[in-house]
Design a protein around this motif. Structure first.
Motif, PDB file in Angstrom:
ATOM      1  N   ARG A 141      10.257   2.470  -1.292  1.00  0.00           N
ATOM      2  CA  ARG A 141       9.812   2.478  -2.691  1.00  0.00           C
ATOM      3  C   ARG A 141      10.281   3.738  -3.413  1.00  0.00           C
ATOM      4  NH1 ARG A 141       4.271  -0.712  -0.894  1.00  0.00           N
ATOM      5  NH2 ARG A 141       5.084  -2.735  -1.530  1.00  0.00           N
ATOM      6  N   HIS A 156       2.721  -2.209 -10.165  1.00  0.00           N
ATOM      7  CA  HIS A 156       3.705  -1.295  -9.583  1.00  0.00           C
ATOM      8  C   HIS A 156       4.921  -1.151 -10.510  1.00  0.00           C
ATOM      9  CE1 HIS A 156       6.174  -0.180  -5.698  1.00  0.00           C
ATOM     10  NE2 HIS A 156       6.255   0.737  -6.626  1.00  0.00           N
ATOM     11  N   ASN A 202       6.127  -5.414  -5.815  1.00  0.00           N
ATOM     12  CA  ASN A 202       5.519  -6.734  -5.648  1.00  0.00           C
ATOM     13  C   ASN A 202       4.366  -7.043  -6.579  1.00  0.00           C
ATOM     14  OD1 ASN A 202       6.175  -5.551  -2.587  1.00  0.00           O
ATOM     15  ND2 ASN A 202       7.125  -7.475  -3.139  1.00  0.00           N
ATOM     16  N   THR A 203       4.076  -6.122  -7.477  1.00  0.00           N
ATOM     17  CA  THR A 203       3.048  -6.394  -8.472  1.00  0.00           C
ATOM     18  C   THR A 203       3.525  -5.850  -9.821  1.00  0.00           C
ATOM     19  OG1 THR A 203       1.897  -4.299  -8.062  1.00  0.00           O
ATOM     20  CG2 THR A 203       1.138  -6.230  -6.817  1.00  0.00           C
ATOM     21  N   PRO A 248       4.864 -10.821  -2.922  1.00  0.00           N
ATOM     22  CA  PRO A 248       4.718 -10.007  -1.719  1.00  0.00           C
ATOM     23  C   PRO A 248       5.387 -10.589  -0.469  1.00  0.00           C
ATOM     24  CG  PRO A 248       2.676  -9.981  -2.947  1.00  0.00           C
ATOM     25  CD  PRO A 248       3.585 -10.960  -3.658  1.00  0.00           C
ATOM     26  N   LEU A 252       8.122   1.596   4.340  1.00  0.00           N
ATOM     27  CA  LEU A 252       7.971   0.929   3.045  1.00  0.00           C
ATOM     28  C   LEU A 252       7.770   1.944   1.920  1.00  0.00           C
ATOM     29  CD1 LEU A 252       7.765  -1.886   1.743  1.00  0.00           C
ATOM     30  CD2 LEU A 252       5.333  -1.881   2.290  1.00  0.00           C
ATOM     31  N   TRP A 288      -0.098  -5.725   4.496  1.00  0.00           N
ATOM     32  CA  TRP A 288       0.833  -4.632   4.817  1.00  0.00           C
ATOM     33  C   TRP A 288       1.719  -4.240   3.638  1.00  0.00           C
ATOM     34  CZ3 TRP A 288       6.206  -4.734   4.718  1.00  0.00           C
ATOM     35  CH2 TRP A 288       6.785  -5.985   4.453  1.00  0.00           C
ATOM     36  N   TRP A 289       2.028  -5.173   2.757  1.00  0.00           N
ATOM     37  CA  TRP A 289       2.960  -4.981   1.649  1.00  0.00           C
ATOM     38  C   TRP A 289       2.329  -4.218   0.483  1.00  0.00           C
ATOM     39  CZ3 TRP A 289       1.084  -6.557  -2.932  1.00  0.00           C
ATOM     40  CH2 TRP A 289      -0.056  -7.380  -2.862  1.00  0.00           C
ATOM     41  N   ASP A 290       1.032  -4.074   0.465  1.00  0.00           N
ATOM     42  CA  ASP A 290       0.308  -3.654  -0.745  1.00  0.00           C
ATOM     43  C   ASP A 290       0.445  -2.141  -0.971  1.00  0.00           C
ATOM     44  OD1 ASP A 290      -1.493  -3.139  -2.764  1.00  0.00           O
ATOM     45  OD2 ASP A 290      -3.173  -4.178  -1.815  1.00  0.00           O
ATOM     46  N   PRO A 291       0.997  -1.738  -2.101  1.00  0.00           N
ATOM     47  CA  PRO A 291       1.120  -0.292  -2.350  1.00  0.00           C
ATOM     48  C   PRO A 291      -0.226   0.409  -2.475  1.00  0.00           C
ATOM     49  CG  PRO A 291       1.807  -1.557  -4.289  1.00  0.00           C
ATOM     50  CD  PRO A 291       1.608  -2.546  -3.169  1.00  0.00           C
ATOM     51  N   CYS A 328      10.595  -4.504  -2.772  1.00  0.00           N
ATOM     52  CA  CYS A 328       9.346  -3.844  -2.370  1.00  0.00           C
ATOM     53  C   CYS A 328       8.511  -3.462  -3.591  1.00  0.00           C
ATOM     54  CB  CYS A 328       9.636  -2.641  -1.484  1.00  0.00           C
ATOM     55  SG  CYS A 328      10.673  -1.394  -2.246  1.00  0.00           S
ATOM     56  N   ALA A 364       8.561  -8.724   0.298  1.00  0.00           N
ATOM     57  CA  ALA A 364       8.514  -7.253   0.323  1.00  0.00           C
ATOM     58  C   ALA A 364       9.485  -6.658   1.327  1.00  0.00           C
ATOM     59  CB  ALA A 364       7.087  -6.784   0.638  1.00  0.00           C
TER      60      ALA A 364
END
Lengths: 287, 287
Positions: free
Chosen positions: A126, A168, A164-165, A154, A122, B194-197, A162, A157
């Motif tokens: 990114r 980011h 997701n916020t 999310p 992941l 798991w997706w969270d940077p 990928c 993702a």
């Protein structure tokens, strides 16, 4: 909150894509007094780019975005090159349509040629996304087409995006445009970001940098029965739409409010004229 | 990454709840050499608290958590009071079971008595959750039972838990235990985060404050066909489990690895002995 200006309603064409062709959607917008549209590339290709651009101009519609560029991640160099080429074409199409921005759904984990996720990296995905946007940005700037990074929920993702916020997406803008250059910003879609405790801060940060390029509305249904195609009409779910709009307005956003609803079992099965009538009412009354 | 110690495997009883009663699950863990268990309160109630505690002791199992407390948000004072009372009972049950912690799924938007979401005030819900944990903490501290806030995936923000990132859970711990007091920490479930940077940073921050109370594993399937009950077995999805485990270990976590799989159409339909055999293999080989 005062009700929104009805003239700010825009229609993402996915909302009635199951019922109407793109020329029918353009005519529908004109008929219902909807002043903006955001078409998808597959629909534009099917209807013809030049013809679509003319129909939209003749109907006097603003194009609040073209959906979509992105999908930068790939398992190999060739795949990333192909994605970049396709994105350059998307930029050119957005220019011909006079779009406000090209919306970027950036891609998730790299997929193989069969479309299956082929990596769990992941962090690497990114990085590919950052590099892909960076490369596309040159072409987009020379073409004068703003790029809007859309953070996706999310739950997408792995297979769609990928990023997701909004934090980011803002960080990507800062990294790729450290001097605050024009041409890179964000699309805020309530469906993807409504849950985020940092949403207000993210909107403020994007607004302060003049990066609020698009605002998409719909609603989150409880229960949600499908990860992709069970979005709700404004007012039918749990999102406090007036509150999020107030944050957008306070951050300086003056653009349109684009309704984008994927709804396999409900709105895609209804009479499309009824859908547009409902969009108009709910926009004013519930968002 | 070295393979994990097989002795660190724990079974969340939801993983085979469709096939076995709690006494059968306890016996299954013993038979398969699984050294930890995390039961659900409804199963404990059905089997009897004292009897369950005895069976678990006799089998020599560690109780890595009791599922679950939480659900603090409610539309009125009476509802919040009832939730707090129930949470106090959950603390007492966790004590009798000798659990490592009581896992808190904190609740989403307030619901009416019919169980329907009755408010869109997400900020208010988060305040209720903070206050509810704060009130429960007194009882939990006097009972000596650690509380583990489990951030849930953002797709559950409306109906299950409005704490959706480890950053938010860490901030709650900081706010409620500003001097770093014991008794409040986090449960890290890979499915949710798991997706969270910011995941690595969040694990480091929780570890530095000695707040890593539990670690739950499973996998994210692509596509995911159900928001609730389509979790994957370790190795069948896209989560880089060894990487996340390495972050947990680097942050000082030495506890067990609890497998928690809700899987309506797959693992809940299989022979439960085969499920436990697969859990053991995949724990060592794929996580």
């Amino acid at each position: 909150m005062a009700a929104p200006d009805p003239g700010l309603l825009s229609l993402n064409t996915a909302t009635v894509r199951a019922q109407w062709t793109l020329p029918e959607i353009i005519a529908g917008c004109a008929r219902h007094g909807i002043r903006g549209i955001s078409p998808w590339r597959d629909q534009v290709a099917a209807a013809g780019l030049a013809d679509t651009a003319k129909r939209i101009r003749d109907a006097g519609l603003a194009v609040t975005g073209l959906c979509r560029g992105g999908m930068f991640s790939a398992t190999d160099r060739e795949g990333r090159r192909a994605a970049l080429d396709d994105n350059r074409r998307a930029v050119d199409e957005a220019c011909e349509l006079g779009a406000r921005c090209l919306v970027l759904v950036v891609g998730g984990l790299p997929k193989d040629r069969g479309g299956r996720v082929a990596s769990k990296d992941l962090i690497g995905a990114r990085e590919m996304v950052r590099d892909g946007i960076g490369e596309l940005l040159e072409h987009a700037r020379s073409a004068g087409m703003p790029l809007a990074v859309e953070p996706l929920h999310p739950m997408y993702a792995a297979d769609r995006a990928c990023v997701n916020t909004l934090a980011h997406a803002n960080a990507l803008c800062d990294e790729l445009c450290p001097k605050g250059e024009d041409g890179l910003g964000v699309a805020v879609d309530v469906y993807h970001v409504w849950w985020d405790p940092e949403l207000k801060a993210g909107i403020e940060r994007a607004g302060a940098a003049n990066r609020l390029f698009a605002y998409h509305i719909c609603d989150w249904l409880v229960p949600t029965t499908d990860l992709l195609n069970d979005r709700g009409m404004m007012g039918d779910g749990v999102i406090d739409l007036p509150l999020i709009r107030s944050w957008m307005e306070a951050a300086g956003y003056r653009g349109m409010h684009e309704v984008e609803i994927f709804s396999k079992n409900d709105w895609w099965k209804r009479d499309p004229d009824d859908v547009l009538t409902t969009c108009r009412h709910r926009h004013v009354e519930r968002s």
